[in-house]
Design a protein around this motif. Structure first.
Motif, mmCIF file in Angstrom:
data_model
loop_
_atom_site.group_PDB
_atom_site.id
_atom_site.type_symbol
_atom_site.label_atom_id
_atom_site.label_comp_id
_atom_site.label_asym_id
_atom_site.label_seq_id
_atom_site.Cartn_x
_atom_site.Cartn_y
_atom_site.Cartn_z
ATOM 1 N N VAL A 1 -7.919 13.709 -3.484
ATOM 2 C CA VAL A 1 -7.970 15.105 -3.070
ATOM 3 C C VAL A 1 -8.051 15.165 -1.549
ATOM 4 C CG1 VAL A 1 -9.207 17.297 -3.231
ATOM 5 C CG2 VAL A 1 -9.142 15.750 -5.201
ATOM 6 N N CYS A 2 -7.156 15.938 -0.965
ATOM 7 C CA CYS A 2 -7.181 16.184 0.479
ATOM 8 C C CYS A 2 -7.801 17.561 0.706
ATOM 9 C CB CYS A 2 -5.767 16.131 1.058
ATOM 10 S SG CYS A 2 -5.688 16.608 2.806
ATOM 11 N N ARG A 3 -8.945 17.577 1.352
ATOM 12 C CA ARG A 3 -9.605 18.832 1.713
ATOM 13 C C ARG A 3 -9.362 19.119 3.190
ATOM 14 N NH1 ARG A 3 -15.586 17.748 -1.036
ATOM 15 N NH2 ARG A 3 -14.913 17.865 -3.232
ATOM 16 N N PHE A 4 -9.041 20.359 3.491
ATOM 17 C CA PHE A 4 -8.811 20.723 4.889
ATOM 18 C C PHE A 4 -9.747 21.864 5.265
ATOM 19 C CE2 PHE A 4 -5.415 21.839 1.995
ATOM 20 C CZ PHE A 4 -5.392 23.227 1.998
ATOM 21 N N TYR A 5 -10.333 21.739 6.467
ATOM 22 C CA TYR A 5 -11.377 22.649 6.940
ATOM 23 C C TYR A 5 -10.928 23.361 8.213
ATOM 24 C CZ TYR A 5 -14.432 19.985 3.791
ATOM 25 O OH TYR A 5 -14.993 19.374 2.696
ATOM 26 N N GLY A 6 -11.525 24.535 8.422
ATOM 27 C CA GLY A 6 -11.296 25.301 9.637
ATOM 28 C C GLY A 6 -12.610 25.708 10.263
ATOM 29 N N ALA A 7 -12.562 26.632 11.189
ATOM 30 C CA ALA A 7 -13.770 27.061 11.882
ATOM 31 C C ALA A 7 -14.753 27.739 10.942
ATOM 32 C CB ALA A 7 -13.394 28.011 13.023
ATOM 33 N N ARG A 8 -14.246 28.384 9.889
ATOM 34 C CA ARG A 8 -15.124 29.081 8.951
ATOM 35 C C ARG A 8 -15.470 28.261 7.718
ATOM 36 N NH1 ARG A 8 -10.012 31.753 7.991
ATOM 37 N NH2 ARG A 8 -9.354 31.602 5.807
ATOM 38 N N GLY A 9 -15.131 26.969 7.722
ATOM 39 C CA GLY A 9 -15.491 26.101 6.600
ATOM 40 C C GLY A 9 -14.267 25.609 5.851
ATOM 41 N N LEU A 10 -14.440 25.350 4.550
ATOM 42 C CA LEU A 10 -13.366 24.835 3.709
ATOM 43 C C LEU A 10 -12.280 25.888 3.539
ATOM 44 C CD1 LEU A 10 -12.337 22.538 1.848
ATOM 45 C CD2 LEU A 10 -13.565 23.652 -0.022
ATOM 46 N N LEU A 11 -11.037 25.509 3.868
ATOM 47 C CA LEU A 11 -9.904 26.405 3.720
ATOM 48 C C LEU A 11 -9.217 26.223 2.376
ATOM 49 C CD1 LEU A 11 -8.322 26.089 7.291
ATOM 50 C CD2 LEU A 11 -9.910 27.828 6.455
ATOM 51 N N GLY A 12 -9.133 24.991 1.890
ATOM 52 C CA GLY A 12 -8.467 24.719 0.627
ATOM 53 C C GLY A 12 -8.358 23.228 0.397
ATOM 54 N N THR B 1 -8.992 22.224 11.396
ATOM 55 C CA THR B 1 -9.685 21.445 12.413
ATOM 56 C C THR B 1 -9.935 20.008 11.977
ATOM 57 O OG1 THR B 1 -11.820 22.253 11.574
ATOM 58 C CG2 THR B 1 -10.784 23.495 13.372
ATOM 59 N N ARG B 2 -10.012 19.753 10.669
ATOM 60 C CA ARG B 2 -10.216 18.391 10.192
ATOM 61 C C ARG B 2 -9.784 18.266 8.736
ATOM 62 N NH1 ARG B 2 -15.061 17.231 7.295
ATOM 63 N NH2 ARG B 2 -16.410 19.063 7.002
ATOM 64 N N TYR B 3 -9.483 17.017 8.346
ATOM 65 C CA TYR B 3 -9.100 16.689 6.970
ATOM 66 C C TYR B 3 -10.116 15.703 6.395
ATOM 67 C CZ TYR B 3 -4.515 18.556 8.352
ATOM 68 O OH TYR B 3 -3.497 19.340 8.810
ATOM 69 N N GLN B 4 -10.326 15.798 5.105
ATOM 70 C CA GLN B 4 -11.217 14.867 4.425
ATOM 71 C C GLN B 4 -10.578 14.458 3.094
ATOM 72 O OE1 GLN B 4 -14.798 16.344 2.535
ATOM 73 N NE2 GLN B 4 -15.953 14.534 3.160
ATOM 74 N N PRO C 1 -16.491 10.622 -1.353
ATOM 75 C CA PRO C 1 -15.805 10.764 -0.059
ATOM 76 C C PRO C 1 -15.265 9.419 0.415
ATOM 77 C CG PRO C 1 -17.944 11.849 -0.039
ATOM 78 C CD PRO C 1 -17.897 11.017 -1.273
ATOM 79 N N ILE C 2 -14.044 9.414 0.929
ATOM 80 C CA ILE C 2 -13.389 8.166 1.338
ATOM 81 C C ILE C 2 -13.288 8.072 2.853
ATOM 82 C CG2 ILE C 2 -11.321 6.753 1.160
ATOM 83 C CD1 ILE C 2 -12.967 6.937 -1.388
ATOM 84 N N GLN C 3 -12.588 9.006 3.474
ATOM 85 C CA GLN C 3 -12.399 8.925 4.916
ATOM 86 C C GLN C 3 -11.960 10.268 5.463
ATOM 87 O OE1 GLN C 3 -9.089 6.082 5.400
ATOM 88 N NE2 GLN C 3 -7.817 7.790 6.044
ATOM 89 N N GLN C 4 -11.994 10.388 6.789
ATOM 90 C CA GLN C 4 -11.511 11.558 7.495
ATOM 91 C C GLN C 4 -10.105 11.259 8.019
ATOM 92 O OE1 GLN C 4 -13.325 14.400 7.755
ATOM 93 N NE2 GLN C 4 -15.131 13.541 6.743
ATOM 94 N N THR D 1 0.838 -1.189 0.000
ATOM 95 C CA THR D 1 0.000 0.000 0.000
ATOM 96 C C THR D 1 0.878 1.246 0.000
ATOM 97 O OG1 THR D 1 -0.144 0.010 2.413
ATOM 98 C CG2 THR D 1 -1.911 -1.120 1.185
ATOM 99 N N ILE D 2 0.276 2.335 -0.378
ATOM 100 C CA ILE D 2 0.955 3.619 -0.421
ATOM 101 C C ILE D 2 0.298 4.540 0.615
ATOM 102 C CG2 ILE D 2 1.634 5.557 -1.875
ATOM 103 C CD1 ILE D 2 2.797 2.847 -2.671
ATOM 104 N N ALA D 3 1.102 5.211 1.427
ATOM 105 C CA ALA D 3 0.599 6.145 2.437
ATOM 106 C C ALA D 3 0.638 7.564 1.886
ATOM 107 C CB ALA D 3 1.420 6.042 3.715
ATOM 108 N N LEU D 4 -0.520 8.218 1.807
ATOM 109 C CA LEU D 4 -0.622 9.609 1.382
ATOM 110 C C LEU D 4 -0.874 10.468 2.618
ATOM 111 C CD1 LEU D 4 -2.921 9.213 -1.767
ATOM 112 C CD2 LEU D 4 -0.429 9.119 -1.637
ATOM 113 N N THR D 5 -0.087 11.508 2.780
ATOM 114 C CA THR D 5 -0.198 12.385 3.952
ATOM 115 C C THR D 5 -0.346 13.819 3.486
ATOM 116 O OG1 THR D 5 1.203 10.889 5.237
ATOM 117 C CG2 THR D 5 0.854 13.102 6.114
ATOM 118 N N CYS D 6 -1.332 14.500 4.033
ATOM 119 C CA CYS D 6 -1.595 15.905 3.693
ATOM 120 C C CYS D 6 -0.724 16.799 4.577
ATOM 121 C CB CYS D 6 -3.076 16.219 3.897
ATOM 122 S SG CYS D 6 -3.625 17.750 3.118
#
Length: 484
Positions: free
Chosen positions: A384-395, A344-347, A363-366, A330-335
């Motif tokens: 795609v790694c999505r990262f969120y903050g208190a105000r929603g999607l950051l990038g 606050t969280r990654y998706q 959607p795969i996992q958090q 397997t291959i490990a992908l890290t954001c």
């Protein structure tokens, strides 16, 4: 009709049985005010509203006819005042005033006839208004926020609120409770809705107004973060108010751990600022192309407006996906982000495309890391790694599965080849050492054999020589014996 006018005149000037009940009513400037008056009379009774020193405001005759004072008529012919419920039986003779003005403040009197008595009820209308001086200040200049009440109440208190929260001035540790004006240096912190809350002896009122501070409007404050992925483009905003033309606009990148201008360094070579031909003068944003991790950091834009130096500081956060080999093929992908303090969280989501080019997102996992099987190579697509903050999607940051697997497989192949080459080299070196040692031993044995042979030959020659020397001596001794 003459009798009705005489009755009305009698109501205005007769105060013998009048009852004076004074109260306060607060109204915001340009709003609507309702002056209460519980008349408790029939719809046919005459009613008159007057204002101190201005005469009649509105009146209704016994016949139901209504009249307005000349000061209360608008040019369009519409009336600003009226009594909506005076035509009804129910005892409500309240006067409604639309589009309240500061000059509307003052003492009002409601007079009506109840049976044989002439009743008078008085009240004070106080008009509250919030104003600014200058009306639209530039950041850096002093601005005065004023709260006026007409007529001004005695012993009233005032509280200031900014954007629905208590305002704490920079020069005092607690909110203002008794000052009718606020003196501050204009900044983005003061922009928004100001509310003046006035508490009188018998009532409370409030008025609000919006303050606009000209200057750098985007980003609205220092410390804003801009998120972008490695290899993509990013725009660092620096937008002034539309009517401003900043002089000497400039951009700097702040060296890590530094706060002074002397510690600024030049922008990345891939940056390009907005040209006057394509962007207005008030937009001094800068664009960065094909970002690398080294582009992350703190940036500052600056300009001079009306003699005041304005600046805004922001942080560029660069994101990427790290790929490494993991157990079980397997291959490990890290954001990874250069600054994840707001995250606050990654998706993780998977993006694939069908034959018609339609994009499908699954959607795969958090979580910050994800393991991908090598079997995903056949399916293709992107992770795609999505990262969120208190105000929603950051990038987000995107990476192709195939390229990631090829990268890891290639790295593993290179490592395996290097290990094989190193092992073969070590083996050849060992063989060379063995052969060299064998050859050295052979030469030593050969040299020793040569020395033994030479010694044997010399010893044999020495024995022959010694035998020859002894032979004549033996012959001479035998001859002498014969002579005797």
């Amino acid at each position: 009709m003459l009798v009705e006018y005489l009755v009305s005149a009698l109501m205005m000037f007769s105060m013998s049985d009048a009852q004076l009940e004074l109260q306060e009513v607060f109204a915001e400037s340009n709003s609507q005010a309702l002056l209460p008056c519980d008349c408790n009379t029939s719809s046919s009774a005459p009613i008159i509203w007057t204002k101190d020193k201005q005469g009649t405001v509105w009146r209704q005759e016994r016949s139901g006819l209504q009249f307005w004072g000349s000061r209360w008529l608008q040019r369009s012919g519409q009336q600003r005042v009226g009594c909506p419920r005076c035509q009804l039986v129910g005892g409500d003779c309240g006067l409604r005033i639309s589009g309240v003005r500061e000059q509307d403040g003052g003492l009002y009197t409601c007079k009506f006839q109840s049976g044989r008595r002439l009743v008078t009820r008085s009240l004070v209308l106080r008009v509250i208004k919030v104003s600014f001086s200058p009306a639209v200040p530039v950041a850096g200049v002093h601005v005065s926020i004023n709260c006026t009440v007409t007529p001004e109440p005695q012993g009233a208190t005032v509280q200031w609120r900014l954007n629905n929260g208590p305002f704490v001035p920079s020069s005092a540790p607690c909110p203002l409770t008794s000052r009718w004006n606020v003196e501050e240096k204009a900044s983005a912190r003061l922009a928004g809705y100001w509310t003046c809350v006035v508490a009188g002896r018998s009532a409370r009122g409030r008025a609000s107004a919006a303050l606009t501070v000209r200057g750098i409007v985007r980003p609205s404050q220092d410390g804003a973060k801009v998120y972008a992925a490695v290899g993509s483009a990013a725009t660092l905003p620096c937008v002034f108010s539309r009517d401003l033309n900043p002089a000497q606009p400039a951009w700097y990148k702040l060296k890590p751990g530094s706060v002074w201008k002397a510690a600024f360094q030049s922008l990345p070579s891939s940056s390009s600022s907005s040209s006057p031909a394509s962007q207005p003068a008030w937009d001094q944003s800068v664009h960065l192309q094909e970002l690398v991790l080294e582009d992350a950091g703190t940036y500052r834009c600056a300009g001079i407006v009306e003699g005041n130096s304005l600046s805004r500081q922001m942080q560029l956060v660069v994101a990427k996906i790290d790929c490494s080999a993991a157990p079980k093929k397997t291959i490990a992908l890290t954001c990874q982000l250069t600054d994840a303090s707001e995250v606050t969280r990654y998706q993780w989501v998977r993006v694939t495309y069908d034959l018609s080019g339609m994009r499908e997102v699954e959607p795969i996992q958090q979580g910050r890391s994800l393991r991908v099987s090598e079997m995903s190579r056949e399916d293709g697509g992107e992770w795609v790694c999505r990262f969120y903050g208190a105000r929603g999607l950051l990038g987000n940051v995107t990476q192709s599965v195939t390229s990631q697997l090829d990268h890891v497989s290639g790295s593993a192949g290179v490592a395996y080849t290097a290990a094989v080459v190193l092992g073969v080299t070590a083996l050849l070196f060992l063989l060379i050492l063995i052969l060299a040692q064998t050859y050295k031993n052979h030469r030593r044995r050969k040299r020793n054999f040569q020395f033994i042979t030479l010694e044997t030959i010399l010893h044999a020659k020495f024995n022959e020589q010694e035998a020859r020397e002894q032979s004549p001596a033996k012959k001479g001794k035998g001859a002498s014996n014969l002579s005797h």
